[in-house]
Scaffold this active site. Structure first.
Site, PDB file in Angstrom:
ATOM      1  N   CYS A 113       2.828  22.725  81.131  1.00 51.33           N
ATOM      2  CA  CYS A 113       2.552  21.871  79.975  1.00 51.33           C
ATOM      3  C   CYS A 113       1.312  22.351  79.234  1.00 51.33           C
ATOM      4  CB  CYS A 113       2.381  20.420  80.436  1.00 51.33           C
ATOM      5  SG  CYS A 113       2.205  19.240  79.068  1.00 51.33           S
ATOM      6  N   CYS A 114       0.263  22.686  79.977  1.00 47.92           N
ATOM      7  CA  CYS A 114      -0.960  23.205  79.351  1.00 47.92           C
ATOM      8  C   CYS A 114      -0.694  24.535  78.649  1.00 47.92           C
ATOM      9  CB  CYS A 114      -2.056  23.389  80.399  1.00 47.92           C
ATOM     10  SG  CYS A 114      -2.845  21.852  80.942  1.00 47.92           S
ATOM     11  N   CYS A 143      -2.823  12.809  81.345  1.00 53.96           N
ATOM     12  CA  CYS A 143      -3.532  13.478  82.438  1.00 53.96           C
ATOM     13  C   CYS A 143      -5.008  13.118  82.500  1.00 53.96           C
ATOM     14  CB  CYS A 143      -3.356  14.988  82.316  1.00 53.96           C
ATOM     15  SG  CYS A 143      -1.646  15.539  82.463  1.00 53.96           S
ATOM     16  N   CYS A 199      -7.690  23.463  82.139  1.00 56.24           N
ATOM     17  CA  CYS A 199      -6.434  23.521  81.403  1.00 56.24           C
ATOM     18  C   CYS A 199      -5.810  24.903  81.456  1.00 56.24           C
ATOM     19  CB  CYS A 199      -6.638  23.085  79.951  1.00 56.24           C
ATOM     20  SG  CYS A 199      -7.721  24.156  79.002  1.00 56.24           S
ATOM     21  N   CYS A 204      -5.805  15.121  77.486  1.00 57.65           N
ATOM     22  CA  CYS A 204      -4.569  14.492  77.031  1.00 57.65           C
ATOM     23  C   CYS A 204      -4.387  13.140  77.713  1.00 57.65           C
ATOM     24  CB  CYS A 204      -3.376  15.394  77.350  1.00 57.65           C
ATOM     25  SG  CYS A 204      -3.342  16.929  76.394  1.00 57.65           S
TER      26      CYS A 204
END
Length: 239
Positions: A116-117, A200, A223, A197
């Site tokens: 996702c990062c 998270c 990240c 985010c």
């Protein structure tokens, strides 16, 4: 001059320089090339952004909107940019086709936080930094982990990272914000000393490390923004 040698020389040159001097020289240093400031507009970001505004309001600022940020962060970004008169804030978002292919339901962070990062941070930033020779970050040694030994200048693949606030403490940052009457991120007062985010990031208790609320319950601490040979890669201890 090889980047490694250039970085070593700048670290020696600025070993006693204050943050403002490091920042000013980084922006004007012909040998460093074209530089951008990358800012999350997070809990402490306003310090470096204010310093930049005092030097050059037209200097490029890259803000990465992952499309999963807190609404408060998006509002704060606009407020700070306007308050400081920054004229070249570039709002970067993830590639639309990549998001629809890899995270159409917005749940990738639950299955693979690193992926996702990579999708929402690493790749978009790599693209945004094309054409720049280096970038300025707000990382500090007191944040611990891999940041504990950060230098002022560091080689990052084919680019240079500059960390003007590397030796600042939390008290230094708070004092600067107070002394200059700068707007604070609204989530700080609600228990979020480090803000990423929304999915998270959690609140932090008084006895916890300020970054304990980032990726809580996992061994992830960064990240993963990093570059090798000009290409973006994911590394657990990168920044």
């Amino acid at each position: 001059m090889p980047l490694k040698e250039l970085v070593e020389r700048r670290n020696i040159l600025h070993r006693k320089s204050d943050a403002q001097t490091v920042l000013r020289h980084a922006l004007d240093d012909v040998e460093l090339g074209k530089i951008a400031l990358v800012s999350s507009f997070g809990a402490e970001s306003v310090v470096l952004l204010h310093m930049l505004s005092e030097i050059d309001k037209d200097a490029p600022v890259i803000f990465l909107d992952t499309e999963m940020l807190f609404a408060e962060t998006l509002a704060y970004q606009k407020e700070v940019a306007e308050h400081l008169g920054l004229r070249d804030v570039r709002v970067i978002t993830p590639n639309r086709n990549a998001v629809l292919t890899e995270d159409v339901d917005g749940l990738l962070h639950q299955a693979d936080k690193d992926a996702c990062c990579d999708l929402r941070k690493t790749r978009p930033l790599a693209e945004a930094l094309e054409g720049f020779d280096g970038w300025i970050t707000g990382r500090k040694q007191f944040q611990g982990g891999s940041r504990a030994t950060l230098p002022l200048f560091e080689k990052d693949g084919r680019k240079i990272k500059i960390n003007p606030l590397v030796q600042w403490s939390s008290a230094d940052l708070n004092a600067y914000i107070t002394d200059h009457n700068l707007p604070r991120h609204p989530l700080v007062a609600k228990g979020y000393p480090s803000i990423g985010c929304l999915p998270c990031t959690t609140r932090v208790s008084d006895h916890e490390d300020p970054r304990a609320g980032r990726w809580r319950g996992s061994d992830k601490t960064e990240c993963g923004i990093h570059f090798e040979n000009g290409k973006a890669v994911r590394q657990g201890q990168a920044a």
